[in-house]
Scaffold this motif. Sequence first.
Motif, PDB file in Angstrom:
ATOM      1  N   ASP A 152      75.707  74.342  26.822  1.00  0.00           N
ATOM      2  CA  ASP A 152      74.763  75.428  27.057  1.00  0.00           C
ATOM      3  C   ASP A 152      74.930  76.072  28.430  1.00  0.00           C
ATOM      4  O   ASP A 152      74.689  77.261  28.591  1.00  0.00           O
ATOM      5  CB  ASP A 152      73.320  74.954  26.858  1.00  0.00           C
ATOM      6  CG  ASP A 152      73.034  73.645  27.565  1.00  0.00           C
ATOM      7  OD1 ASP A 152      73.990  72.940  27.933  1.00  0.00           O
ATOM      8  OD2 ASP A 152      71.849  73.325  27.744  1.00  0.00           O
ATOM      9  N   CYS A 153      75.324  75.322  29.427  1.00  0.00           N
ATOM     10  CA  CYS A 153      75.452  75.881  30.777  1.00  0.00           C
ATOM     11  C   CYS A 153      76.810  75.490  31.362  1.00  0.00           C
ATOM     12  O   CYS A 153      76.889  74.632  32.251  1.00  0.00           O
ATOM     13  CB  CYS A 153      74.322  75.380  31.670  1.00  0.00           C
ATOM     14  SG  CYS A 153      72.681  75.788  31.054  1.00  0.00           S
ATOM     15  N   PRO A 154      77.892  76.078  30.880  1.00  0.00           N
ATOM     16  CA  PRO A 154      79.235  75.657  31.322  1.00  0.00           C
ATOM     17  C   PRO A 154      79.462  75.890  32.809  1.00  0.00           C
ATOM     18  O   PRO A 154      80.285  75.197  33.419  1.00  0.00           O
ATOM     19  CB  PRO A 154      80.172  76.508  30.463  1.00  0.00           C
ATOM     20  CG  PRO A 154      79.340  77.629  29.947  1.00  0.00           C
ATOM     21  CD  PRO A 154      77.954  77.118  29.857  1.00  0.00           C
ATOM     22  N   GLN A 155      78.764  76.828  33.408  1.00  0.00           N
ATOM     23  CA  GLN A 155      78.917  77.053  34.861  1.00  0.00           C
ATOM     24  C   GLN A 155      77.848  76.329  35.666  1.00  0.00           C
ATOM     25  O   GLN A 155      77.616  76.640  36.838  1.00  0.00           O
ATOM     26  CB  GLN A 155      78.837  78.541  35.191  1.00  0.00           C
ATOM     27  CG  GLN A 155      80.154  79.281  34.973  1.00  0.00           C
ATOM     28  CD  GLN A 155      80.348  79.675  33.526  1.00  0.00           C
ATOM     29  OE1 GLN A 155      79.433  80.212  32.913  1.00  0.00           O
ATOM     30  NE2 GLN A 155      81.516  79.390  32.973  1.00  0.00           N
ATOM     31  N   GLY A 156      77.180  75.404  35.040  1.00  0.00           N
ATOM     32  CA  GLY A 156      76.135  74.678  35.741  1.00  0.00           C
ATOM     33  C   GLY A 156      74.806  75.402  35.664  1.00  0.00           C
ATOM     34  O   GLY A 156      74.725  76.532  35.161  1.00  0.00           O
ATOM     35  N   VAL A 157      73.785  74.743  36.189  1.00  0.00           N
ATOM     36  CA  VAL A 157      72.448  75.344  36.133  1.00  0.00           C
ATOM     37  C   VAL A 157      72.269  76.296  37.304  1.00  0.00           C
ATOM     38  O   VAL A 157      73.072  76.325  38.243  1.00  0.00           O
ATOM     39  CB  VAL A 157      71.348  74.267  36.150  1.00  0.00           C
ATOM     40  CG1 VAL A 157      71.433  73.400  34.910  1.00  0.00           C
ATOM     41  CG2 VAL A 157      71.421  73.424  37.413  1.00  0.00           C
ATOM     42  N   ASN A 158      71.198  77.050  37.271  1.00  0.00           N
ATOM     43  CA  ASN A 158      70.922  78.026  38.331  1.00  0.00           C
ATOM     44  C   ASN A 158      70.509  77.348  39.630  1.00  0.00           C
ATOM     45  O   ASN A 158      70.062  76.202  39.626  1.00  0.00           O
ATOM     46  CB  ASN A 158      69.818  78.985  37.853  1.00  0.00           C
ATOM     47  CG  ASN A 158      70.349  79.962  36.831  1.00  0.00           C
ATOM     48  OD1 ASN A 158      71.248  80.753  37.117  1.00  0.00           O
ATOM     49  ND2 ASN A 158      69.839  79.892  35.608  1.00  0.00           N
ATOM     50  N   PRO A 159      70.653  78.046  40.760  1.00  0.00           N
ATOM     51  CA  PRO A 159      70.334  77.445  42.067  1.00  0.00           C
ATOM     52  C   PRO A 159      68.874  77.008  42.133  1.00  0.00           C
ATOM     53  O   PRO A 159      67.989  77.640  41.541  1.00  0.00           O
ATOM     54  CB  PRO A 159      70.600  78.589  43.051  1.00  0.00           C
ATOM     55  CG  PRO A 159      71.491  79.536  42.342  1.00  0.00           C
ATOM     56  CD  PRO A 159      71.150  79.419  40.891  1.00  0.00           C
ATOM     57  N   ASN A 160      68.653  75.926  42.909  1.00  0.00           N
ATOM     58  CA  ASN A 160      67.283  75.477  43.115  1.00  0.00           C
ATOM     59  C   ASN A 160      66.659  76.256  44.282  1.00  0.00           C
ATOM     60  O   ASN A 160      67.296  77.131  44.880  1.00  0.00           O
ATOM     61  CB  ASN A 160      67.235  73.967  43.357  1.00  0.00           C
ATOM     62  CG  ASN A 160      68.011  73.561  44.598  1.00  0.00           C
ATOM     63  OD1 ASN A 160      68.152  74.352  45.536  1.00  0.00           O
ATOM     64  ND2 ASN A 160      68.512  72.347  44.620  1.00  0.00           N
ATOM     65  N   ALA A 161      65.438  75.900  44.634  1.00  0.00           N
ATOM     66  CA  ALA A 161      64.691  76.682  45.630  1.00  0.00           C
ATOM     67  C   ALA A 161      65.391  76.708  46.983  1.00  0.00           C
ATOM     68  O   ALA A 161      65.436  77.744  47.665  1.00  0.00           O
ATOM     69  CB  ALA A 161      63.284  76.121  45.780  1.00  0.00           C
ATOM     70  N   GLN A 162      65.922  75.579  47.365  1.00  0.00           N
ATOM     71  CA  GLN A 162      66.572  75.509  48.670  1.00  0.00           C
ATOM     72  C   GLN A 162      67.831  76.373  48.706  1.00  0.00           C
ATOM     73  O   GLN A 162      68.101  77.076  49.692  1.00  0.00           O
ATOM     74  CB  GLN A 162      66.927  74.051  48.954  1.00  0.00           C
ATOM     75  CG  GLN A 162      67.096  73.757  50.425  1.00  0.00           C
ATOM     76  CD  GLN A 162      67.221  72.268  50.630  1.00  0.00           C
ATOM     77  OE1 GLN A 162      68.317  71.713  50.449  1.00  0.00           O
ATOM     78  NE2 GLN A 162      66.140  71.610  50.957  1.00  0.00           N
TER      79      GLN A 162
END
Lengths: 389, 567
Positions: free
Chosen positions: A59-69
């Motif tokens: 589902d997320c081949p490029q990884g997940v979206n950036p976190n808050a930091q």
Amino acid sequence: MMLVNLKSRKTVSRLAKTLACTAAVGALCAFSQAANASETRGYVISWWHIATSMEGGDDCPQGVNPNAQQVFVRILREQGFPPAEIEKRLIEHQEKGPAGGGYGKIMPMRGKDKDGNPVNVYQFPESAKDPNLKRSQSKIAYGFNLDGVNSPDDFTDPETKETGVDNAFYRATGCIDSFRATAGVSRPNVPGFMWEVTREHTPAWLVEVSGIDDYKNDDEVYVSFLQATLPATKDAAMEVRKNMTMFVDKGSRMNAKIRGHIKDGLLVTDKADEVHLIPDPYVMPGYDFRDAKVRVKFNEDGTIRGIFGGYLNWLSVYWGSGGSNGSTWEYSQGADLPGMYYAIKKSADADPDPKTGQNREISASYWFDAVPAFVVHPDDNAKVAGATK
Amino acid sequence: MLTLAGCAESDSTSKQVAESKPSVAAQDISVSGPPILRRLTQVQYANIVTDVFGPNVRAGGRFEPDLRYESLIAIGTSQASITASGFEQYDTAARSVAAQVLGNKELRNAVMPCTPQSETAADDKCAATFLSDVGHYFYRRPVTAAELQPLVKMASEAAKATGDFYAGLQTGLSVMMVSPQFLFRQERAEPAPGGGTRLDASSKASRLSFFLWNTTPDAELLRAAEAGELHTQKGIEKQVDRMLASPKVRQGVRAFFTDFLELDKFETLSKDSQIYPEYTSEVAHDAQEQTLRTVVDLLLTQNGDYRELFSTRKTYLSPVLAAVYGVPAPSLYNSRDGWTPYEFPESAGHAGILTQISFGALHSHPGRTSPTLRGKALREVLMCQRVPAPPGNVSFNVVQDTTNPTYKTVRQRLQAHAGEAMCIGCHKLTDPMGLSLEQFNTVGGFRSNENGAPIDTSGELDGKKFTDAAGLGVVLRDNKAITSCLVDRYYSFAIGRKPTKPEAAWLNAYLKPKFESLGYRVPQLLRTIATSSAFLTVTPSSNEPPAAEEKKAEGSPSSPSVKEKQS
């Protein structure tokens, strides 16, 4: 007081069986026999959240979206802070949380008006540039083919194998970490939390399944979504207590009855033009579904698990996904809120605005679990839907 | 308490409580025991504060636990003292009550019998009036000048120090509320005009009030006492009839049955929330309330036969209790207090208080039922019989293994366990009754099978067989030990100690037959006790041992730790 709203004249004897099932026989009672007269079962919804699905693994081949930091660092860079200053602010932020490194001032006011003045991005998400969050690339997702069309962005349901499944909300948020979960194994963090807030304060959501003649195959049953007069009660495990007597609030807008059928033990409804579910308005403005469709699986322990799909106003979905909580949500749950705004808006897939062409609705699917309850219609001669154990 | 001597002698269970029949009369003044000193229970303390100052004043905090002795907390009150740390709790509570009463202008105006000359200075006259008025109820008699003077002095000094009359009065009130005259009910004897010794009038009023209302005497009872009316049979009967007609009698009956049925043990009862998540503190509270409402409705509202408590399907439900029982309660919709009358259908299996959550949950382990504990409780609590403790070297391995594929039900496990020679005798005393309650799980909910195996609910009590819990209720109804035990316990509750030999003989020869002749109506039993010479006559000192002392030698008393170990 009449106890069960049934189609058959065998109501009384069936009721006796129903209540005997409830009190004496237990979970398998309902399944150990073919119903010889229509039954009505009552439930109170214990969990409700986006039908996210990590099961496909791709589902997320490029990884997940950036976190808050990570978003904070990006904003600092965009605002021209030198690397050393960014490093210093990041350390301070890590030490002091949202109060450190200027996070509490910079993040909310990172939007710009047309003159370049700072604007609160939580109030005006489009004052920030679209960071183009990664969307789910999965080919599977839970839900229904609501528009009857197989589009490139549609999914295949992993349970029913139905193709053309419309669940654009999952497409938009599937790579935001706090929205991710595996069905039946884990719950998505943010939507799960939001449901817990909702069920704590909001009169409980009731499900009534009526007209059941056969739990395996029945060509005419009805699923009603109703609102109780009081919130659900919890047990010692902090789950919704089973077998409570719940009273229907007849004055609530949440009062939908959808025709359906059972095939091979799976109940699937027709599409309903409108279904309104009433959440805690602090959490979600409202679930005003169009073309709503439901499926329900009867579990052996007397509970049910289902999927609720339909079209919702995409802006309501955004506000209900954290937009209304601003920096608190963005910091604690770790996602770029304006980014999510754009992702949901861009994923909206129905009801185009005749002037702008922007779709005003987004398809969405929700998981729900419900535990048995005695659902009472107080102004209808106290009709009671039986619970199972 | 009759000890079921020798577990191997299982036939002894057929013996009923021995009832000697000496010729004693209802008003035989030779039937008496010593006056005693009793510590107020936590509930009594709260009731008094409410009676004196109204329901808006909270007597919060936790005092030292009430002591259960000889099966009753009411008897434990005559054995309990106050430790230094316990005194601190009373002091904290007293200061809190005094601050609520005198620190709130509206409440203060409602309770003050006088207006001080100045709110910023001492006023000994007004302080004395207030403390004397309040003390009348707190001490359950007029406050003497010697008692009043130091309290007024303290109030005066505190008022001067703070420049606040009411702050000073708070000191006087809080000191009064930690005095032994308040915290202990001291019974005083005086010579009776016709010979013998009797309780003085105030002590009689106090006995009557705590017995029937579980609180301090009201103004009318104190007046009657001070007018000497409680020393005449007519005067006693007039007051008792008045008290029995008061709604406060419910409070008294609830206090007795809370003590008798050991409902206080819910405070420390826990269940395995992984196995029984339906059991919560709310369920624990409501389970007690359900039983007490059932008792009050049957015995007082309906003036019903006490024995019906073991077979009635009529009860009350709250929302969480209905859920645990797995029944709908649509009538809760119109309930104002969250409770509704309810009658279990005959097919539901719930009949009598033994099938209520309170009994089932209280006498079970945290994660599994125990027919032995339930049978033991039935014998010890409700039949006043004593079941000997198990030997120290007994193995409970088979009983405790609920996953044993060979023994799926607890009946099968107990049969395997009781097959050991040292176990069989005792288990014959308890298990045949307890097994009939096996359809009620550890938290009192209904179940029809255990580990997939159907539950056999047949049982036996003292030779009488039955097929289920409802049958047990019917057999219990006809068992004399049930009513005999209630009389013994109620009389002990009334006097706060074990009956003396003459009292025990009077109970057997007079009061128990009388209870039967009254159709086992509890209000009439209360009236008979409260108006009896036995209840109001005392011996100045007694070397008379309690009646049951000799019988204790027949078996070892069960300590709480032993009870816990018992399967």
